[in-house]
Write a protein that holds these residues in place. Structure first.
Motif, PDB file in Angstrom:
ATOM      1  N   LEU A   1       2.776   3.436   6.368  1.00 62.71           N
ATOM      2  CA  LEU A   1       3.109   2.863   5.069  1.00 62.71           C
ATOM      3  C   LEU A   1       3.147   3.943   3.988  1.00 62.71           C
ATOM      4  O   LEU A   1       2.538   5.008   4.125  1.00 62.71           O
ATOM      5  CB  LEU A   1       2.092   1.789   4.677  1.00 62.71           C
ATOM      6  CG  LEU A   1       2.023   0.567   5.594  1.00 62.71           C
ATOM      7  CD1 LEU A   1       0.956  -0.400   5.098  1.00 62.71           C
ATOM      8  CD2 LEU A   1       3.371  -0.135   5.672  1.00 62.71           C
ATOM      9  N   HIS A   2       3.853   3.643   2.919  1.00 65.81           N
ATOM     10  CA  HIS A   2       3.945   4.530   1.756  1.00 65.81           C
ATOM     11  C   HIS A   2       3.143   3.930   0.599  1.00 65.81           C
ATOM     12  O   HIS A   2       2.789   2.744   0.638  1.00 65.81           O
ATOM     13  CB  HIS A   2       5.410   4.712   1.351  1.00 65.81           C
ATOM     14  CG  HIS A   2       6.253   5.327   2.414  1.00 65.81           C
ATOM     15  ND1 HIS A   2       6.948   4.567   3.339  1.00 65.81           N
ATOM     16  CD2 HIS A   2       6.511   6.627   2.720  1.00 65.81           C
ATOM     17  CE1 HIS A   2       7.606   5.367   4.160  1.00 65.81           C
ATOM     18  NE2 HIS A   2       7.354   6.621   3.812  1.00 65.81           N
ATOM     19  N   PRO A   3       2.871   4.715  -0.432  1.00 69.34           N
ATOM     20  CA  PRO A   3       2.077   4.183  -1.547  1.00 69.34           C
ATOM     21  C   PRO A   3       2.661   2.911  -2.153  1.00 69.34           C
ATOM     22  O   PRO A   3       1.917   1.998  -2.530  1.00 69.34           O
ATOM     23  CB  PRO A   3       2.079   5.335  -2.563  1.00 69.34           C
ATOM     24  CG  PRO A   3       2.232   6.565  -1.727  1.00 69.34           C
ATOM     25  CD  PRO A   3       3.126   6.175  -0.592  1.00 69.34           C
ATOM     26  N   TRP A   4       3.997   2.822  -2.239  1.00 70.01           N
ATOM     27  CA  TRP A   4       4.602   1.641  -2.856  1.00 70.01           C
ATOM     28  C   TRP A   4       4.486   0.399  -1.972  1.00 70.01           C
ATOM     29  O   TRP A   4       4.523  -0.712  -2.476  1.00 70.01           O
ATOM     30  CB  TRP A   4       6.075   1.911  -3.198  1.00 70.01           C
ATOM     31  CG  TRP A   4       6.845   2.567  -2.106  1.00 70.01           C
ATOM     32  CD1 TRP A   4       7.392   1.989  -0.999  1.00 70.01           C
ATOM     33  CD2 TRP A   4       7.152   3.968  -2.001  1.00 70.01           C
ATOM     34  NE1 TRP A   4       8.019   2.916  -0.215  1.00 70.01           N
ATOM     35  CE2 TRP A   4       7.901   4.146  -0.805  1.00 70.01           C
ATOM     36  CE3 TRP A   4       6.894   5.079  -2.804  1.00 70.01           C
ATOM     37  CZ2 TRP A   4       8.367   5.388  -0.396  1.00 70.01           C
ATOM     38  CZ3 TRP A   4       7.354   6.312  -2.394  1.00 70.01           C
ATOM     39  CH2 TRP A   4       8.082   6.472  -1.210  1.00 70.01           C
ATOM     40  N   ASP A   5       4.336   0.586  -0.656  1.00 70.91           N
ATOM     41  CA  ASP A   5       4.108  -0.563   0.231  1.00 70.91           C
ATOM     42  C   ASP A   5       2.740  -1.180  -0.003  1.00 70.91           C
ATOM     43  O   ASP A   5       2.548  -2.388   0.167  1.00 70.91           O
ATOM     44  CB  ASP A   5       4.178  -0.133   1.705  1.00 70.91           C
ATOM     45  CG  ASP A   5       5.516   0.451   2.111  1.00 70.91           C
ATOM     46  OD1 ASP A   5       6.544  -0.162   1.773  1.00 70.91           O
ATOM     47  OD2 ASP A   5       5.531   1.512   2.750  1.00 70.91           O
ATOM     48  N   LEU A   6       1.775  -0.340  -0.364  1.00 67.22           N
ATOM     49  CA  LEU A   6       0.363  -0.705  -0.351  1.00 67.22           C
ATOM     50  C   LEU A   6      -0.241  -1.072  -1.700  1.00 67.22           C
ATOM     51  O   LEU A   6      -1.141  -1.910  -1.765  1.00 67.22           O
ATOM     52  CB  LEU A   6      -0.451   0.489   0.168  1.00 67.22           C
ATOM     53  CG  LEU A   6      -0.541   0.727   1.652  1.00 67.22           C
ATOM     54  CD1 LEU A   6      -1.107   2.118   1.916  1.00 67.22           C
ATOM     55  CD2 LEU A   6      -1.448  -0.334   2.260  1.00 67.22           C
ATOM     56  N   ALA A   7       0.213  -0.397  -2.757  1.00 66.60           N
ATOM     57  CA  ALA A   7      -0.584  -0.340  -3.984  1.00 66.60           C
ATOM     58  C   ALA A   7      -0.961  -1.718  -4.527  1.00 66.60           C
ATOM     59  O   ALA A   7      -2.135  -2.004  -4.779  1.00 66.60           O
ATOM     60  CB  ALA A   7       0.149   0.476  -5.047  1.00 66.60           C
ATOM     61  N   ALA A   8       0.015  -2.581  -4.718  1.00 66.88           N
ATOM     62  CA  ALA A   8      -0.273  -3.888  -5.317  1.00 66.88           C
ATOM     63  C   ALA A   8      -1.040  -4.783  -4.350  1.00 66.88           C
ATOM     64  O   ALA A   8      -2.052  -5.397  -4.708  1.00 66.88           O
ATOM     65  CB  ALA A   8       1.028  -4.569  -5.755  1.00 66.88           C
ATOM     66  N   GLY A   9      -0.578  -4.868  -3.105  1.00 68.79           N
ATOM     67  CA  GLY A   9      -1.218  -5.753  -2.134  1.00 68.79           C
ATOM     68  C   GLY A   9      -2.642  -5.357  -1.821  1.00 68.79           C
ATOM     69  O   GLY A   9      -3.508  -6.216  -1.601  1.00 68.79           O
ATOM     70  N   ASP A  10      -2.927  -4.062  -1.790  1.00 68.14           N
ATOM     71  CA  ASP A  10      -4.289  -3.593  -1.528  1.00 68.14           C
ATOM     72  C   ASP A  10      -5.246  -4.089  -2.610  1.00 68.14           C
ATOM     73  O   ASP A  10      -6.337  -4.586  -2.304  1.00 68.14           O
ATOM     74  CB  ASP A  10      -4.298  -2.072  -1.457  1.00 68.14           C
ATOM     75  CG  ASP A  10      -5.671  -1.505  -1.150  1.00 68.14           C
ATOM     76  OD1 ASP A  10      -6.125  -1.643   0.000  1.00 68.14           O
ATOM     77  OD2 ASP A  10      -6.307  -0.936  -2.062  1.00 68.14           O
ATOM     78  N   LEU A  11      -4.849  -3.976  -3.869  1.00 69.51           N
ATOM     79  CA  LEU A  11      -5.706  -4.455  -4.954  1.00 69.51           C
ATOM     80  C   LEU A  11      -5.892  -5.964  -4.874  1.00 69.51           C
ATOM     81  O   LEU A  11      -7.012  -6.477  -5.073  1.00 69.51           O
ATOM     82  CB  LEU A  11      -5.111  -4.069  -6.315  1.00 69.51           C
ATOM     83  CG  LEU A  11      -5.910  -4.559  -7.528  1.00 69.51           C
ATOM     84  CD1 LEU A  11      -7.296  -3.913  -7.570  1.00 69.51           C
ATOM     85  CD2 LEU A  11      -5.150  -4.291  -8.821  1.00 69.51           C
ATOM     86  N   ILE A  12      -4.837  -6.696  -4.584  1.00 75.47           N
ATOM     87  CA  ILE A  12      -4.928  -8.158  -4.500  1.00 75.47           C
ATOM     88  C   ILE A  12      -5.895  -8.560  -3.384  1.00 75.47           C
ATOM     89  O   ILE A  12      -6.737  -9.448  -3.563  1.00 75.47           O
ATOM     90  CB  ILE A  12      -3.522  -8.761  -4.297  1.00 75.47           C
ATOM     91  CG1 ILE A  12      -2.692  -8.580  -5.577  1.00 75.47           C
ATOM     92  CG2 ILE A  12      -3.601 -10.243  -3.927  1.00 75.47           C
ATOM     93  CD1 ILE A  12      -1.198  -8.799  -5.399  1.00 75.47           C
ATOM     94  N   ALA A  13      -5.802  -7.890  -2.234  1.00 81.87           N
ATOM     95  CA  ALA A  13      -6.721  -8.189  -1.133  1.00 81.87           C
ATOM     96  C   ALA A  13      -8.164  -7.878  -1.523  1.00 81.87           C
ATOM     97  O   ALA A  13      -9.083  -8.680  -1.280  1.00 81.87           O
ATOM     98  CB  ALA A  13      -6.324  -7.407   0.116  1.00 81.87           C
ATOM     99  N   LEU A  14      -8.389  -6.725  -2.134  1.00 85.37           N
ATOM    100  CA  LEU A  14      -9.741  -6.345  -2.551  1.00 85.37           C
ATOM    101  C   LEU A  14     -10.321  -7.347  -3.541  1.00 85.37           C
ATOM    102  O   LEU A  14     -11.491  -7.748  -3.433  1.00 85.37           O
ATOM    103  CB  LEU A  14      -9.722  -4.950  -3.176  1.00 85.37           C
ATOM    104  CG  LEU A  14      -9.595  -3.760  -2.229  1.00 85.37           C
ATOM    105  CD1 LEU A  14      -9.337  -2.491  -3.024  1.00 85.37           C
ATOM    106  CD2 LEU A  14     -10.851  -3.613  -1.372  1.00 85.37           C
ATOM    107  N   GLU A  15      -9.518  -7.746  -4.504  1.00 85.48           N
ATOM    108  CA  GLU A  15     -10.010  -8.654  -5.544  1.00 85.48           C
ATOM    109  C   GLU A  15     -10.243 -10.062  -4.997  1.00 85.48           C
ATOM    110  O   GLU A  15     -10.937 -10.863  -5.635  1.00 85.48           O
ATOM    111  CB  GLU A  15      -9.034  -8.678  -6.722  1.00 85.48           C
ATOM    112  CG  GLU A  15      -9.075  -7.420  -7.572  1.00 85.48           C
ATOM    113  CD  GLU A  15     -10.393  -7.261  -8.323  1.00 85.48           C
ATOM    114  OE1 GLU A  15     -10.936  -8.276  -8.810  1.00 85.48           O
ATOM    115  OE2 GLU A  15     -10.889  -6.113  -8.412  1.00 85.48           O
ATOM    116  N   ALA A  16      -9.682 -10.366  -3.827  1.00 83.64           N
ATOM    117  CA  ALA A  16      -9.943 -11.660  -3.171  1.00 83.64           C
ATOM    118  C   ALA A  16     -11.146 -11.587  -2.236  1.00 83.64           C
ATOM    119  O   ALA A  16     -11.452 -12.569  -1.550  1.00 83.64           O
ATOM    120  CB  ALA A  16      -8.710 -12.113  -2.404  1.00 83.64           C
TER     121      ALA A  16
END
Length: 271
Positions: A216-231
């Motif tokens: 994966l690249h940074p743009w694949d991960l950045a938003a979804g990673d934060l959403i998963a963490l915050e959940a």
């Protein structure tokens, strides 16, 4: 305390994702998969991808001209404000090409190198996910009003539903298939959704117990990673590392660590 800057960044990310999602949804030819134009279907998808990124970066430049940008389709500016936008205008391009609903626009905002805002909108699913660091993860579309997200209670690993993705380079994909073959007997089952951003949001929403992928690249991960963490999910890469191109792993607590260990043992981090 609510940071007014983060609220402003969230509002802008949501507007940009909504507008780009509408462009992609409404601009897709109904017969795209069978070459609706003189160019190939892939060319049409690339044109839509670039148009969506230009829409997003243009809106950011208009509203916040001093911010940096990193986009899948080549947008790259340093900026001077300490804020950088990380953009995937169309995550799940093959799904988009074939008319499958699992594709998304993913927009994250970093402040001084830390992701503080993430928005993922999946127009054909009618869903939008968002998170601000320290303020939880939320979604609209499949629920009445806005719902705060929480990952599932951790099942035993052999009852965990886990998603993954595969590279389009044949040799790499073959190795990834071997890792999946070794994992399948140890899990409830494996899914392959086709959009890293949506998979991470589905972990956040309790629709998956875990997710992993290499390449994966940074743009694949950045938003979804934060959403998963915050959940309430845990995310990482190889043991002790953050998600990266080598490996990205997300999971409900109790699934994350044993899944991560298995992926390390099975060599999921190399081709």
């Amino acid at each position: 305390m609510t940071d007014p800057l983060h609220t402003d960044l969230l509002d802008l990310a949501q507007e940009a994702a909504r507008r780009a999602g509408a462009l992609l949804r409404d601009g897709r030819p109904a017969d795209l998969a069978v070459a609706a134009t003189k160019s190939s279907p892939i060319d049409v998808v690339t044109e839509m991808d670039i148009a969506a990124e230009k829409l997003i970066t243009g809106l950011i430049a208009e509203r916040r001209p001093d911010d940096g940008v990193l986009g899948e389709e080549g947008a790259a500016t340093e900026g001077t404000s300490g804020v950088r936008w990380v953009i995937d205008p169309l995550d799940g391009t093959v799904n988009y090409l074939y008319g499958l609903p699992t594709w998304a626009v993913s927009i994250a905002a970093e402040q001084d190198g830390e992701t503080v805002v993430g928005v993922v909108t999946a127009p054909m699913r009618g869903e939008t996910f968002h998170a601000v660091r320290g303020r939880g993860a939320w979604a609209t579309g499949a629920w009445d009003g806005e719902r705060r997200l929480a990952c599932r209670p951790a099942p035993p690993l052999d009852q965990a539903l886990v998603s993954t993705g595969f590279n389009y380079v044949a040799d790499v994909r073959t190795h990834q298939a071997d890792v999946a073959r070794r994992l399948i007997p140890l899990l409830r089952d494996i899914r392959r959704g086709g959009s890293a951003a949506v998979d991470l949001c589905d972990v956040a929403a309790g629709r998956l117990d875990g997710y992993y992928e290499r390449g994966l690249h940074p743009w694949d991960l950045a938003a979804g990673d934060l959403i998963a963490l915050e959940a309430g999910a845990l995310t990482g890469g190889r043991p002790g590392e953050r998600p990266s191109g080598d490996l990205a792993v997300a999971g409900t607590p109790g699934v994350f660590e044993p899944l991560q260990r298995l992926l390390e043992d099975f060599g999921a981090w190399h081709d």
